[in-house]
Scaffold this motif. Structure first.
Motif, PDB file in Angstrom:
ATOM      1  N   UNK A  29       0.907  -1.133   0.065  1.00 50.14           N
ATOM      2  CA  UNK A  29       0.162   0.186   0.146  1.00 50.14           C
ATOM      3  C   UNK A  29       0.858   1.011  -0.083  1.00 50.14           C
ATOM      4  N   UNK A  30       1.528   1.634  -1.137  1.00 55.34           N
ATOM      5  CA  UNK A  30       2.672   2.464  -1.200  1.00 55.34           C
ATOM      6  C   UNK A  30       1.884   3.829  -1.052  1.00 55.34           C
ATOM      7  N   UNK A  31       0.777   3.989  -1.342  1.00 52.40           N
ATOM      8  CA  UNK A  31       0.219   5.351  -0.933  1.00 52.40           C
ATOM      9  C   UNK A  31       0.195   5.810   0.532  1.00 52.40           C
ATOM     10  N   UNK A  32       0.394   4.665   1.495  1.00 52.07           N
ATOM     11  CA  UNK A  32       0.201   4.925   2.834  1.00 52.07           C
ATOM     12  C   UNK A  32       1.705   5.926   3.202  1.00 52.07           C
ATOM     13  N   UNK A  33       2.659   5.379   2.527  1.00 50.83           N
ATOM     14  CA  UNK A  33       3.944   5.725   2.906  1.00 50.83           C
ATOM     15  C   UNK A  33       4.320   7.067   2.199  1.00 50.83           C
ATOM     16  N   UNK A  34       3.521   7.651   1.201  1.00 50.88           N
ATOM     17  CA  UNK A  34       3.960   8.701   0.748  1.00 50.88           C
ATOM     18  C   UNK A  34       3.458   9.829   1.628  1.00 50.88           C
ATOM     19  N   UNK A  35       4.203  11.260   1.493  1.00 47.24           N
ATOM     20  CA  UNK A  35       3.937  12.159   2.417  1.00 47.24           C
ATOM     21  C   UNK A  35       4.067  11.897   3.785  1.00 47.24           C
ATOM     22  N   UNK A  36       4.875  11.217   4.192  1.00 46.80           N
ATOM     23  CA  UNK A  36       4.766  10.801   5.629  1.00 46.80           C
ATOM     24  C   UNK A  36       6.444  11.163   6.098  1.00 46.80           C
ATOM     25  N   UNK A  37       6.984  11.784   5.294  1.00 46.01           N
ATOM     26  CA  UNK A  37       8.334  12.336   5.726  1.00 46.01           C
ATOM     27  C   UNK A  37       9.443  10.866   6.025  1.00 46.01           C
ATOM     28  N   UNK A  38       9.059   9.829   4.897  1.00 43.37           N
ATOM     29  CA  UNK A  38       9.836   8.808   5.427  1.00 43.37           C
ATOM     30  C   UNK A  38      11.005   8.526   4.087  1.00 43.37           C
TER      31      UNK A  38
END
Length: 390
Positions: free
Chosen positions: A295-304
Motif C-alpha cells: 500500500x505504497x500510498x500510505x507511505x507517501x507524504x509521511x516524511x519517510x
C-alpha cells in the motif's frame, strides 16, 4: 572531458534544468552543470541527446547469489511456496552460481545501476564485488528461529562478514519469522557497538502477521516442512513489525524491505520509537511472488526515506530500477517521475551513506549518468528506456 546536452537534466537535489549541460572528466566526476543559452548551436565536441539525464540508480535490495534461479520458480504461488522452492533449488555447482551472479552484475551495470545493497548467505560473490564497476554493500544474512542455535549462527555470520572485508559489509537478520528473539538480541548488541547497517525482509505476506498475532497460518506448515519445532513460540498479539521493533538497535539505519502487508497502524507504531527506519519497495518481486503490491500510498507524504530494489532473479525477470519505477507508475498513477527518481537515486544513496558521491548530479560527485527516453511528460510509459552514459 565529456559534455552532454539533453532536453532536461534532473539533478534530483534541485529542479530539472531545461536544455541542461553536464560536463564530466575522464573519471566521471561532475565538472559543471549549466543551462544552455543556445541549445541549437552547440560545439561538435558536445553530445546532443534527446531525453533526460538523471543520476545512476541505487538498488537497495538484491540477492546476486540467487541469480542462477532465474525462471526456475513458478510465479504467483505466494511467499511460503517461494521460500520452499528457493531452498530446494538454490544449491548447485559453485561455478554456475558465480557465473550467473557475474552476469547479473553486468546486467545491473548496463541498466544504469551504480550501487547495490546485496544480501548474501555465502562468500560466492566476494570476488565479483571486489572487481565490479558497481559499489556494493553486502548484508550477511542470518537465519535461525530456534533460540538454542543463536550463538552458533551469529558466530558463523561474523566469520562470513570478515571474509568480505575490507569491502562494505554488515550482519543482519533475514526476517521476523526466521530469526529468534535471542538472535535478534545478539545482532542488536553487535549493532550497538559499531557500524552495522541493517536490512530486514518485512511483512511480505498476510501469513507473517497472522503467525505473529495468533500463531496461525501457513508458516506453521512451513516450519513442519523444514523440521523446525516451534513449540516455544507464543503469539505476540500484534503484527510482526510491531513485535520486532523493540529488539532493533536505535544506533543504525534499518531498511525494511518489501512491506507488502504493512499498514498505517504499523507506520504510526514505528514513529513512536527512536529507530532509524527506511523503507524499500521491490514491486516486480511482490507481483512475482504474491501478485500484489504494498500500500505504497500510505507511505507517501509521511516524511519517510523510501528506496527501491529489484530483489533477486529468483523473483524477477530483470534487474532494472527503471522497471521497478515503471511498475509503480502503472499501478499508482499519482506517483510522479520526480518522486520515483528520488526513490531510485538519492534516497538509496542516503541509506547506504554514499550520498557524498552518488545519488545526485552535483559538481565534484561521480554519480554516474543515465539517459532516460520515452517519457510522456512527467510519466514513465512502456516505451521508456534507460541508457547508461557513464
Amino acid at each position: 572531458m565529456k559534455s552532454f546536452i539533453a532536453d532536461f537534466v534532473y539533478p534530483v537535489c534541485a529542479d530539472p534544468i531545461k536544455n541542461g549541460i553536464v560536463t564530466v572528466d575522464d573519471a566521471g566526476k561532475i565538472i559543471s552543470i549549466a543551462e544552455s543559452q543556445s541549445p541549437d548551436q552547440q560545439p561538435e565536441s558536445m553530445e546532443r541527446l534527446s531525453g533526460v539525464i538523471v543520476p545512476g540508480f541505487i538498488n537497495t535490495h538484491c540477492h546476486t547469489e540467487l541469480s542462477h534461479l532465474k525462471a526456475k520458480i513458478v510465479p504467483g504461488n505466494g511467499l511460503i511456496s517461494f521460500i520452499k522452492d528457493v531452498q530446494n533449488f538454490r544449491n548447485t555447482e559453485k561455478n554456475a552460481i558465480i557465473d550467473a551472479a557475474e552476469a547479473a552484475d553486468a546486467e545491473m551495470y548496463n541498466n544504469g545501476i551504480v550501487a547495490v545493497a546485496d544480501t548474501s548467505n555465502s562468500n560466492f560473490t566476494r570476488d565479483l564485488k571486489e572487481k565490479s564497476k558497481l559499489y556494493y554493500h553486502t548484508f550477511v544474512e542470518i537465519f535461525g528461529f530456534l533460540p538454542e542455535s543463536a550463538e552458533d549462527l551469529f558466530a558463523k555470520a561474523l566469520a562470513l562478514a570478515g571474509e568480505f572485508k575490507p569491502q562494505s559489509v554488515s550482519i543482519t537478520a533475514h526476517a521476523p519469522y526466521s530469526v529468534s528473539k535471542e538472535l535478534f538480541k545478539l545482532i542488536k548488541r553487535h549493532s550497538d557497538s559499531g557500524n552495522n547497517l541493517l536490512s530486514i525482509h518485512n511483512q511480505e505476506c498476510e501469513d507473517e502477521n497472522k503467525f505473529y498475532r495468533y500463531k496461525l497460518g501457513g508458516f506453521i506448515d512451513m516450519y513442519k516442512h523444514f523440521g523446525i519445532n516451534i513449540d516455544y513460540f507464543r503469539p505476540q498479539a500484534r503484527n510482526s513489525l510491531q513485535s520486532i521493533i523493540p529488539l532493533l538497535t536505535n544506533r543504525q539505519k534499518i531498511l525494511m524491505v518489501h512491506n507488502t502487508c504493512t499498514n498505517l497502524k504499523d507506520i504510526y507504531f514505528i514513529k513512536r520509537f527512536d529507530r532509524k527506519i527506511n523503507w524499500c519497495f521491490c514491486p516486480n518481486a511482490n507481483m512475482y511472488i504474491e501478485k500484489r503490491l504494498p500500500k505504497v500510498e500510505l507511505f507517501v507524504n509521511q516524511g519517510l526515506n523510501i528506496t527501491l530494489g529489484t530483489d533477486s532473479l529468483a523473483s524477477n525477470d530483470k534487474l532494472c530500477i527503471l522497471s521497478e519505477m515503471r511498475t509503480l507508475q502503472q499501478n499508482i498513477p499519482s506517483l510522479s517521475f520526480d518522486t520515483l527518481l528520488q526513490w531510485g537515486t538519492s534516497n538509496g544513496a542516503k541509506f547506504l551513506d554514499i550520498d557524498s558521491d552518488k545519488g545526485t548530479i552535483e559538481v565534484g560527485k561521480t554519480p554516474g549518468l543515465n539517459l532516460i527516453t520515452g517519457l510522456d511528460g512527467n510519466k514513465i510509459t512502456p516505451e521508456t528506456k534507460v541508457k547508461r552514459l557513464i
